[in-house]
Design a protein around this motif. Structure first.
Motif, PDB file in Angstrom:
ATOM      1  N   ASN A  39       0.814  -1.221   0.000  1.00 45.36           N
ATOM      2  CA  ASN A  39       0.000   0.000   0.000  1.00 45.36           C
ATOM      3  C   ASN A  39       0.844   1.267   0.000  1.00 45.36           C
ATOM      4  O   ASN A  39       0.357   2.338   0.298  1.00 45.36           O
ATOM      5  N   THR A  74      -0.914   3.842  -2.281  1.00 45.68           N
ATOM      6  CA  THR A  74      -2.367   3.914  -2.236  1.00 45.68           C
ATOM      7  C   THR A  74      -2.820   5.248  -2.806  1.00 45.68           C
ATOM      8  O   THR A  74      -2.267   6.294  -2.485  1.00 45.68           O
ATOM      9  N   THR A  75      -3.815   5.196  -3.653  1.00 44.12           N
ATOM     10  CA  THR A  75      -4.418   6.391  -4.224  1.00 44.12           C
ATOM     11  C   THR A  75      -5.768   6.583  -3.554  1.00 44.12           C
ATOM     12  O   THR A  75      -6.540   5.636  -3.404  1.00 44.12           O
ATOM     13  N   TRP A  76      -6.038   7.817  -3.151  1.00 46.62           N
ATOM     14  CA  TRP A  76      -7.269   8.134  -2.437  1.00 46.62           C
ATOM     15  C   TRP A  76      -8.164   9.010  -3.306  1.00 46.62           C
ATOM     16  O   TRP A  76      -7.697   9.969  -3.909  1.00 46.62           O
ATOM     17  N   THR A 134     -11.600  11.354  -3.133  1.00 44.44           N
ATOM     18  CA  THR A 134     -12.558  12.019  -2.261  1.00 44.44           C
ATOM     19  C   THR A 134     -13.684  12.571  -3.120  1.00 44.44           C
ATOM     20  O   THR A 134     -13.448  13.301  -4.080  1.00 44.44           O
ATOM     21  N   ALA A 153     -13.923   9.891   1.528  1.00 43.54           N
ATOM     22  CA  ALA A 153     -12.599   9.505   1.036  1.00 43.54           C
ATOM     23  C   ALA A 153     -12.480   7.988   1.078  1.00 43.54           C
ATOM     24  O   ALA A 153     -12.863   7.353   2.060  1.00 43.54           O
ATOM     25  N   THR A 154     -11.937   7.426   0.004  1.00 47.15           N
ATOM     26  CA  THR A 154     -11.771   5.985  -0.069  1.00 47.15           C
ATOM     27  C   THR A 154     -10.569   5.646  -0.946  1.00 47.15           C
ATOM     28  O   THR A 154     -10.251   6.379  -1.877  1.00 47.15           O
ATOM     29  N   ALA A 155      -9.917   4.565  -0.613  1.00 49.91           N
ATOM     30  CA  ALA A 155      -8.803   4.101  -1.437  1.00 49.91           C
ATOM     31  C   ALA A 155      -9.354   3.524  -2.734  1.00 49.91           C
ATOM     32  O   ALA A 155     -10.393   2.862  -2.727  1.00 49.91           O
ATOM     33  N   LYS A 165     -19.158   6.084  -3.860  1.00 48.59           N
ATOM     34  CA  LYS A 165     -18.434   6.985  -4.772  1.00 48.59           C
ATOM     35  C   LYS A 165     -19.124   7.062  -6.124  1.00 48.59           C
ATOM     36  O   LYS A 165     -19.175   8.122  -6.733  1.00 48.59           O
TER      37      LYS A 165
END
Length: 157
Positions: free
Chosen positions: A19, A22-24, A26, A36-38, A58
């Motif tokens: 990770n 990891t790209t988030w 929002t 906000a979520t990965a 999302k």
């Protein structure tokens, strides 16, 4: 709490950690609060691309309000890209993005219609395939360089 202690200590991700990149994403909830979520996003053709099921939070959020941001740590910088998510259904474009994900290790392919993607696995929260593909064209970016953590740069695309 162990996480707060790690944050307080300035903990960095292990360079070998899965990770570490990891790209988030929002998005904006219906009540105006952030969500906000990965995500398994990919940078391609000057934009960030992500996929999700139509019924995910999302997915519902960007259908209602496309404004969003994508955050990622890259070598020597933290980057937040602001833009608007647009669903992409053109088969040739979906195929190029699916190939980019496959080249990165996630075996995505276009679905039978060519307007979505499928793969042997995905996060269970995405719901069943096919998944919708979205493009986030950058409008602006905020960058913090690791070599100058006191410096913050914001620019427009």
């Amino acid at each position: 709490m162990a996480i707060v202690a790690k944050l307080d200590a300035g903990s960095q991700p292990d360079p070998e950690s899965p990770n570490r990149r990891t790209t988030w994403l929002t998005t904006i909830n219906e009540n105006g609060s952030p969500h906000a979520t990965a995500v398994g996003a990919v940078w391609l053709e000057g934009a960030y691309w992500f996929q999700t099921g139509a019924g995910t939070r999302k997915g519902r959020n960007v259908a209602r309000d496309p404004r969003c941001c994508v955050a990622v740590s890259i070598r020597d910088a933290d980057v937040v890209i602001e833009g608007e998510a647009a669903r992409v259904t053109e088969p040739a474009v979906v195929a190029r993005v699916a190939k980019a994900w496959a080249d990165g290790g996630w075996p995505a392919v276009p679905d039978e219609t060519g307007s979505g993607i499928t793969a042997p696995f995905n996060a269970p929260s995405q719901g069943p395939p096919p998944w919708n593909v979205y493009r986030v064209d950058p409008r602006s970016a905020t960058v913090v360089l690791a070599t100058d953590p006191g410096g913050l740069t914001r620019f427009q695309f």
